[in-house]
Design an enzyme around this catalytic site. Structure first.
Site, short mmCIF file in Angstrom:
data_model
loop_
_atom_site.label_atom_id
_atom_site.label_comp_id
_atom_site.label_asym_id
_atom_site.label_seq_id
_atom_site.Cartn_x
_atom_site.Cartn_y
_atom_site.Cartn_z
N MET A 62 0.87 -1.19 0.00
CA MET A 62 0.00 0.00 0.00
C MET A 62 0.90 1.23 0.00
O MET A 62 1.90 1.26 0.71
CB MET A 62 -0.88 0.02 1.26
CG MET A 62 -1.66 1.33 1.43
SD MET A 62 -2.78 1.33 2.84
CE MET A 62 -1.63 1.27 4.21
N ASP A 64 0.11 5.64 -1.23
CA ASP A 64 -0.59 6.89 -0.92
C ASP A 64 -2.07 6.72 -0.51
O ASP A 64 -2.79 5.94 -1.13
CB ASP A 64 -0.63 7.81 -2.14
CG ASP A 64 0.69 7.89 -2.87
OD1 ASP A 64 1.69 7.36 -2.37
OD2 ASP A 64 0.71 8.48 -3.96
N GLN A 80 -3.58 3.58 -2.73
CA GLN A 80 -2.80 2.94 -3.76
C GLN A 80 -2.42 1.55 -3.27
O GLN A 80 -1.81 1.39 -2.19
CB GLN A 80 -1.52 3.75 -4.05
CG GLN A 80 -1.79 5.10 -4.67
CD GLN A 80 -2.06 4.99 -6.17
OE1 GLN A 80 -1.15 4.78 -6.95
NE2 GLN A 80 -3.33 5.12 -6.55
N SER A 126 -2.55 8.28 -7.97
CA SER A 126 -3.22 9.02 -6.89
C SER A 126 -4.15 10.13 -7.34
O SER A 126 -4.01 10.68 -8.44
CB SER A 126 -2.16 9.60 -5.96
OG SER A 126 -1.63 8.56 -5.20
N ARG A 191 0.85 14.80 -12.34
CA ARG A 191 0.03 13.81 -11.61
C ARG A 191 -0.53 14.33 -10.28
O ARG A 191 -0.12 15.34 -9.75
CB ARG A 191 0.82 12.53 -11.37
CG ARG A 191 2.15 12.68 -10.66
CD ARG A 191 2.84 11.30 -10.63
NE ARG A 191 4.11 11.33 -9.92
CZ ARG A 191 5.28 11.58 -10.52
NH1 ARG A 191 5.35 11.85 -11.80
NH2 ARG A 191 6.39 11.57 -9.79
N ASP A 192 -1.49 13.55 -9.79
CA ASP A 192 -2.06 13.67 -8.45
C ASP A 192 -2.96 14.90 -8.27
O ASP A 192 -2.64 15.81 -7.47
CB ASP A 192 -0.94 13.67 -7.38
CG ASP A 192 0.06 12.54 -7.57
OD1 ASP A 192 -0.33 11.51 -8.15
OD2 ASP A 192 1.23 12.70 -7.17
N1 DQQ Z 1 2.52 7.57 -5.82
C1 DQQ Z 1 1.54 7.47 -6.87
C2 DQQ Z 1 1.73 8.70 -7.70
C3 DQQ Z 1 2.31 9.65 -6.75
C4 DQQ Z 1 3.23 8.80 -5.94
C5 DQQ Z 1 1.73 6.18 -7.62
C6 DQQ Z 1 3.58 9.38 -4.61
O1 DQQ Z 1 0.50 9.14 -8.24
O2 DQQ Z 1 2.95 10.72 -7.38
O3 DQQ Z 1 1.48 5.10 -6.74
O4 DQQ Z 1 3.96 8.41 -3.68
#
Ligand code: DQQ
Length: 578
Positions: A62, A64, A80, A126, A191-192
């Site tokens: 696991m 984020d 995640q 994420s 991202r994110d």
């Molecule tokens: N983890 C995700 C991304 C993020 C990163 C991928 C941060 O979206 O930038 O698992 O830990």
């Protein structure tokens, strides 16, 4: 009640030491095996490092926290998750999902979002939840497309009358934000998406982390219907030389009270916080500042520094954090991923990796210069068998055992009063890096006012212990408090990362008592100094100090006495988690 003094303490240390139209999702055939996560759970009792009250799935990797929210009285946490094993598998990562009524006990639900469309077929990374004007929750998340580009996707509940939000439907308009030649976005650094906020013009805003060369930045997008998004000319904020900003977060805080605000709140009593997770250093730093909503830019206050020299939520292991507004209790809560400090091969052996920190309420300190964090009050429902020790002096070079607690799984609060500052060590002006200072002046290095604090997850013979402590220095015009979490003796297993962590605490020890709270849970120690002004989380894997063989002590390894004015400890019951 036995109170145990060991004057040979020093000896030990020296010697041992509006949504458009949405398509129905295809059935969950690919991931149905993850729908009953608990069935294949690894037995917790045979696993001394599985936590008792921290959030984690029964097995596998696991990272984020994603899309935390409260909806129709139910708390949701997505995260995640690699359904294929205990290591990070980017291509296979999905949004696993759990729900709770109290943020302490959690029920696993089926995987909410998994690769199924061209816009996310190589990974569902994420993202965040936003409650739209009509009350519908919307998820924005990063998908990896077949070109390995990072693009932003939208999903809505299939049935918004279901408080458990079990089924999610992806937008046929996905990807709703994507790199393109005209926007010059770096497709591998985009991202994110955050929780969106609604401007006075009725348009939604969201930010997405990125970088241009070494400049970290938060791209701003606007939308009238949450489906069609237009990139703003200017990013909300950027900072030179900070590298990629992951998991950005942007939210309002009150200038005069600990209450939390909905993410769209503006007004004269509001300041804003921008947090970025720095990919280069794996630190979550934040600034406090002003959001100019007319210009749609954010400007940190003078003295609120960008980058690694700025403020951090936590000075230990704490990453990819995300807040949400808990409308049931008018507070802003912070979730974060606490990665392992064990080796990958040990993670594979134990069958899991990654836990979440205990959610923390977060608000602006009275100084207006930093945030304060405190574990959610709900966690106290797990406290049992309280032990309260009377106020007492702790002489230099002594330890005091806290008896009758299950020290492997405990909550402890201790407060120190200092009366004689004459002998405080002088702070060398070159000692500007608190983490370095903590590693140079560890637990066994005697000072005058400190080190004093707690020895947690300690074995009876002190072969193993994790030490969380303070040292007081005489600075140029005030006394300076250093807080350290020293993992160097946490385990006899040489394969763990035992980095010592440290930070300064903005408390005047001459006029204020110095408090420390540690949440101890088998392989994690989350510590809160100065009533939540400075936090340090550590992952540790003792080989002797496990289960009933773990002990808890207060200690003072300075030459001067300190007074313990309060020491309360509780054994912590196990929560029902997944
Ligand atoms: N983890 C995700 C991304 C993020 C990163 C991928 C941060 O979206 O930038 O698992 O830990």
């Amino acid at each position: 009640m036995a109170i145990f003094f060991m004057r040979l303490f020093f000896y030990f240390f020296v010697l041992h030491f509006g949504h458009g139209v949405f398509e129905l999702e295809a059935s969950h055939h690919v991931y149905h095996t993850f729908q009953n996560l608990e069935e294949s759970a690894v037995s917790a009792t045979s696993q001394p490092y599985r936590t008792g009250y921290h959030f984690q799935p029964p097995k596998n990797w696991m990272n984020d926290p994603n899309g935390p929210m409260i909806y129709k009285g139910i708390y949701h946490l997505f995260y995640q998750y690699n359904p294929k094993g205990a290591v990070k598998g980017k291509g296979s990562i999905v949004w696993a999902h759990s729900t709770s009524r109290d943020l302490v006990n959690w029920t696993p639900q089926k995987v909410a979002i998994y690769p199924s469309q061209p816009s996310d077929i190589d990974g569902t990374w994420s993202g965040s939840a936003t409650i739209l004007q009509d009350g519908t929750p919307a998820l924005l998340y990063t998908g990896i497309n077949p070109l390995h580009q990072q693009v932003q996707n939208l999903a809505l509940p299939k049935n918004s009358s279901d408080p458990y939000l079990l089924e999610w439907v992806k937008s046929p308009k996905n990807a709703v934000m994507a790199p393109a030649p005209e926007n010059q976005i770096n497709a591998s650094s985009f991202r994110d998406p955050t929780t969106a906020w609604l401007g006075v013009d009725g348009r939604w805003r969201v930010i997405i982390g990125s970088k241009i060369n070494r400049k970290g930045l938060a791209y701003l997008y606007r939308s009238k219907d949450f489906v069609h998004w237009i990139k703003a000319k200017r990013p909300l904020h950027s900072a030179k030389n900070t590298g990629m900003w992951e998991c950005v977060d942007f939210f309002p805080v009150s200038v005069n009270s600990p209450v939390g605000f909905d993410t769209s709140t503006l007004g004269p009593t509001v300041k804003h916080v921008l947090k970025a997770s720095l990919d280069d250093t794996k630190h979550d730093y934040y600034t406090i500042g002003e959001y100019d909503h007319a210009k749609d830019i954010y400007i940190p206050d003078e003295g609120s520094l960008d980058g690694d020299s700025g403020l951090r939520y936590d000075y230990g292991k704490f990453y990819a954090s995300k807040t949400f507004f808990d409308s049931a209790k008018n507070r802003r809560l912070l979730w974060a991923w606490l990665n392992e400090s064990s080796s990958v091969s040990d993670d594979i052996k134990k069958g899991w990796a990654g836990i979440q920190a205990i959610p923390r309420a977060v608000w602006l300190d009275k100084s207006g210069k930093q945030l304060v964090q405190w574990p959610i009050e709900e966690i106290e429902m797990l406290r049992t068998n309280p032990v309260h020790l009377p106020s007492q002096d702790l002489k230099g070079g002594s330890v005091l055992e806290v008896p009758s607690v299950t020290a492997a799984q405990a909550d402890v609060e201790i407060t120190f009063k200092l009366s004689n500052f004459r002998k405080a060590e002088v702070l060398d002006p070159s000692w500007t890096n608190p983490q370095l200072l903590c590693s140079q002046k560890g637990t066994s290095v005697r000072g005058s006012l400190g080190p004093f604090g707690l020895l947690v997850l300690a074995s009876k013979g002190m072969q193993e212990y994790t030490s969380v402590f303070f040292r007081i220095f005489k600075g140029q015009n005030k006394h300076v408090v250093l807080m350290c979490s020293d993992q160097s003796r946490s385990s006899l297993n040489p394969d763990n990362d035992k980095t010592t962590y440290g930070t300064f605490v903005d408390v005047d020890p001459v006029h204020k008592q110095l408090s420390l709270r540690s949440l101890i849970d088998r392989s994690v120690v989350e510590s809160f100094g100065g009533q939540g002004k400075s936090c340090i989380s550590a992952r540790v894997y003792p080989t002797l100090a496990i289960n009933k063989a773990a002990h808890l002590y207060a200690f003072n390894n300075g030459s001067e006495s300190v007074t313990i004015t309060r020491l309360s400890a509780w054994s912590m019951k196990k929560a029902h988690i997944n």
